[in-house]
Design a protein around this motif. Structure first.
Motif, PDB file in Angstrom:
ATOM      1  N   VAL A  91       3.421   9.880  -3.120  1.00 29.67           N
ATOM      2  CA  VAL A  91       4.094   8.969  -4.048  1.00 29.67           C
ATOM      3  C   VAL A  91       4.220   9.616  -5.427  1.00 29.67           C
ATOM      4  CG1 VAL A  91       3.890   6.767  -5.261  1.00 29.67           C
ATOM      5  CG2 VAL A  91       3.412   6.894  -2.808  1.00 29.67           C
ATOM      6  N   LEU A  92       3.173  10.312  -5.872  1.00 34.87           N
ATOM      7  CA  LEU A  92       3.239  11.024  -7.145  1.00 34.87           C
ATOM      8  C   LEU A  92       4.358  12.067  -7.118  1.00 34.87           C
ATOM      9  CD1 LEU A  92       2.136  11.850  -9.943  1.00 34.87           C
ATOM     10  CD2 LEU A  92       0.506  13.335  -8.748  1.00 34.87           C
ATOM     11  N   GLN A 118      -2.652  12.806   1.489  1.00 35.70           N
ATOM     12  CA  GLN A 118      -2.979  11.464   1.008  1.00 35.70           C
ATOM     13  C   GLN A 118      -1.702  10.758   0.539  1.00 35.70           C
ATOM     14  OE1 GLN A 118      -5.944   9.954   1.083  1.00 35.70           O
ATOM     15  NE2 GLN A 118      -6.935  11.738   1.995  1.00 35.70           N
ATOM     16  N   PRO A 119      -1.517   9.486   0.907  1.00 31.73           N
ATOM     17  CA  PRO A 119      -0.285   8.781   0.530  1.00 31.73           C
ATOM     18  C   PRO A 119      -0.009   8.786  -0.970  1.00 31.73           C
ATOM     19  CG  PRO A 119      -1.464   7.531   2.196  1.00 31.73           C
ATOM     20  CD  PRO A 119      -2.375   8.661   1.793  1.00 31.73           C
ATOM     21  N   TRP A 120      -1.038   8.621  -1.794  1.00 24.32           N
ATOM     22  CA  TRP A 120      -0.803   8.551  -3.238  1.00 24.32           C
ATOM     23  C   TRP A 120      -0.279   9.865  -3.789  1.00 24.32           C
ATOM     24  CZ3 TRP A 120      -3.053  11.605  -6.926  1.00 24.32           C
ATOM     25  CH2 TRP A 120      -4.198  12.324  -6.561  1.00 24.32           C
ATOM     26  N   ILE A 121      -0.650  10.984  -3.158  1.00 25.59           N
ATOM     27  CA  ILE A 121      -0.147  12.285  -3.609  1.00 25.59           C
ATOM     28  C   ILE A 121       1.346  12.392  -3.320  1.00 25.59           C
ATOM     29  CG2 ILE A 121      -0.267  14.775  -3.210  1.00 25.59           C
ATOM     30  CD1 ILE A 121      -3.260  14.473  -2.777  1.00 25.59           C
ATOM     31  N   PRO A 160       0.834  -1.202   0.000  1.00 28.77           N
ATOM     32  CA  PRO A 160       0.000   0.000   0.000  1.00 28.77           C
ATOM     33  C   PRO A 160       0.863   1.245   0.000  1.00 28.77           C
ATOM     34  CG  PRO A 160       0.050  -0.998   2.187  1.00 28.77           C
ATOM     35  CD  PRO A 160       0.741  -1.952   1.264  1.00 28.77           C
ATOM     36  N   PHE A 161       0.312   2.341  -0.531  1.00 23.09           N
ATOM     37  CA  PHE A 161       1.036   3.602  -0.590  1.00 23.09           C
ATOM     38  C   PHE A 161       1.471   4.060   0.803  1.00 23.09           C
ATOM     39  CE2 PHE A 161      -1.355   4.650  -4.685  1.00 23.09           C
ATOM     40  CZ  PHE A 161      -0.272   4.307  -5.464  1.00 23.09           C
TER      41      PHE A 161
END
Length: 222
Positions: free
Chosen positions: A110-111, A105-108, A33-34
């Motif tokens: 990671v981006l 947010q984790p996905w942000i 998971p991110f």
């Protein structure tokens, strides 16, 4: 160099990011998971890698024929220093600039880390292509060459393109308004320096540089 000056303790802090980056990678799988990824450590590692490559690549270069005035160089360094201070210092005196403009947010994150890695990789590619003609200051080297291959076939200042992409990634990973202001300061510094470089190149190469300017973009490809 194009980086803001750092004291020894700060460099040591950055160096530890390499270890933590390796630790992160060793515990990640394609299904991880991110939330298990630590984007800012990856961003730190990317900047450290860029700095180390710059130090290694700068060991051998052509002799300088013409150089910008020291005051111009100092102004650029000050822009870079202030920009990176805004990026990396959550100083309470910044007030509302320390607020988030992106959700945490984790996905942000990671981006942002992915963009930082891509930007650093692009800057290193461009730096490798320019070879011994490179300098940290605006200069014309002895036997200076007008590079028009690799990323220079489409962009006149691809090192700055890569650096700015890495800064954008850093801004996204941080997610606070101060980082946006830092990006703006760094962008202004790069624009001013790139325009000064172009005045030197136009004087040195004349029609050849005029043609190169017509066929390429400033920071974005044409």
């Amino acid at each position: 160099m194009i980086f803001a000056p750092m004291d020894t303790l700060e460099w040591l802090r950055r160096a530890t990011a390499v270890f933590w980056f390796a630790e992160d990678l060793s515990h990640m799988s394609m299904q991880a998971p991110f939330a298990e990824i630590q984007p800012l450590r990856i961003v730190d590692s990317a900047w450290l890698a860029l700095g180390l490559y710059w130090l290694w690549a700068a060991r051998d270069g052509k002799k300088t024929q013409r150089r910008q005035a020291p005051a111009e160089r100092l102004l650029h360094v000050l822009f870079m220093a202030f920009g990176f201070i805004l990026l990396y210092s959550a100083d309470p005196r910044f007030g509302a600039l320390n607020r988030r403009f992106l959700p945490d947010q984790p996905w942000i994150g990671v981006l942002g880390a992915a963009l930082a890695l891509a930007g650093v990789a692009f800057a290193i590619w461009a730096r490798w292509h320019i070879g011994k003609n490179w300098s940290g200051t605006v200069t014309i080297k002895q036997e200076h060459e007008l590079i028009r291959t690799g990323p220079y076939a489409h962009i006149r200042h691809p090192i700055y393109t890569g650096m700015l992409l890495a800064v954008v990634g850093t801004v996204i990973a941080i997610g606070e308004y101060r980082a946006l202001v830092g990006f703006a300061v760094i962008l202004i510094g790069f624009i001013a320096k790139a325009k000064r470089e172009e005045s030197f190149l136009a004087t040195q190469f004349g029609p050849a540089f005029d043609e190169h300017r017509r066929q390429t973009g400033f920071f974005l490809p044409r």
